[in-house]
Design an enzyme around this catalytic site. Structure first.
Site, short mmCIF file in Angstrom:
data_model
loop_
_atom_site.label_atom_id
_atom_site.label_comp_id
_atom_site.label_asym_id
_atom_site.label_seq_id
_atom_site.Cartn_x
_atom_site.Cartn_y
_atom_site.Cartn_z
N ASP A 151 3.56 -5.19 4.92
CA ASP A 151 2.26 -4.82 5.45
C ASP A 151 1.65 -6.01 6.18
OD1 ASP A 151 0.09 -2.38 4.71
OD2 ASP A 151 -0.78 -4.26 5.42
N ASN B 162 -2.22 6.95 0.79
CA ASN B 162 -3.56 7.36 1.21
C ASN B 162 -3.41 8.65 2.01
OD1 ASN B 162 -4.75 5.06 0.07
ND2 ASN B 162 -4.29 3.85 1.88
N ALA C 55 -8.94 6.51 3.24
CA ALA C 55 -8.46 5.22 3.77
C ALA C 55 -7.12 5.30 4.48
CB ALA C 55 -8.43 4.15 2.68
N SER D 26 -5.07 5.32 7.68
CA SER D 26 -5.34 4.95 9.08
C SER D 26 -4.16 5.24 9.99
CB SER D 26 -5.71 3.47 9.17
OG SER D 26 -4.66 2.66 8.68
N HIS E 38 3.52 7.17 4.77
CA HIS E 38 4.07 5.89 4.32
C HIS E 38 3.57 5.62 2.91
CE1 HIS E 38 0.24 5.23 6.33
NE2 HIS E 38 0.03 4.25 5.46
P1 DGP Z 1 -3.01 3.33 5.54
O1 DGP Z 1 -4.39 2.76 5.62
O2 DGP Z 1 -2.65 3.85 4.17
O3 DGP Z 1 -2.76 4.32 6.65
O4 DGP Z 1 -2.04 2.08 5.77
C1 DGP Z 1 -1.65 1.60 7.01
C2 DGP Z 1 -1.13 0.23 6.79
O5 DGP Z 1 -0.37 -0.15 7.91
C3 DGP Z 1 -2.21 -0.84 6.63
O6 DGP Z 1 -2.17 -1.37 5.30
C4 DGP Z 1 -1.87 -1.91 7.63
C5 DGP Z 1 -0.48 -1.54 8.09
N1 DGP Z 1 -0.24 -1.81 9.49
C6 DGP Z 1 -0.96 -1.33 10.55
N2 DGP Z 1 -0.45 -1.79 11.70
C7 DGP Z 1 0.62 -2.56 11.37
C8 DGP Z 1 1.57 -3.30 12.13
O7 DGP Z 1 1.54 -3.37 13.37
N3 DGP Z 1 2.53 -3.98 11.43
C9 DGP Z 1 2.59 -3.94 10.06
N4 DGP Z 1 3.57 -4.64 9.48
N5 DGP Z 1 1.73 -3.24 9.32
C10 DGP Z 1 0.75 -2.57 9.96
#
Ligand code: DGP
Length: 115
Positions: free
Chosen positions: A31, A87, A93, A95, A100
């Site tokens: 993440d 989520n 939350a 996004s 995932h």
């Molecule tokens: P959610 O809020 O549950 O939809 O989680 C989305 C997650 O994705 C958040 O914790 C940050 C991660 N994330 C968003 N953009 C990127 C990215 O470009 N690279 C990585 N490694 N993670 C990302």
């Protein structure tokens, strides 16, 4: 046609992202904003399903493959114990609307994140 999700673009190599593991249908990245010492995202390669509710009814075997990879990563990067967070919906939350699982491990005592 809708745009590919950010995770699909990472998997394709269009956006930087360290793919730490993969199986036939699932991959994992770190993440970008870790909430625990180990914070990985386990993601289906196919972005058909928006959230775990859709995935569980549409392809339970794929959900099982995600859980299996989460456990393997928790064994490799921690002591095998982990939190698995999905989520579901913007007000919960979420996004990125490409299903995932957040895999969190090595969490310090009393430091459970609520995200
Ligand atoms: P959610 O809020 O549950 O939809 O989680 C989305 C997650 O994705 C958040 O914790 C940050 C991660 N994330 C968003 N953009 C990127 C990215 O470009 N690279 C990585 N490694 N993670 C990302």
């Amino acid at each position: 046609m809708t745009d590919a999700s950010i995770f699909t673009r990472i998997y394709r190599g269009e956006i930087p992202g360290d793919i730490v593991a993969e199986t036939e249908r699932v991959f994992a990245i770190r993440d970008i904003d870790p909430q625990a010492p180990v914070h990985l995202l386990v993601i289906p390669k196919d972005e058909t399903y928006r959230d775990v509710t859709e995935l569980a009814s549409g392809d339970p075997a794929l959900l099982a493959e995600m859980v299996s990879l989460a456990k393997r990563l928790a064994d490799e990067e921690a002591n095998g114990e982990y939190r698995l967070i999905f989520n579901n919906g913007a007000s919960a939350a979420q996004s990125v609307f490409h299903v995932h699982a957040h895999v969190l491990a090595n969490i310090e005592e009393n430091k459970l994140v609520g995200f």
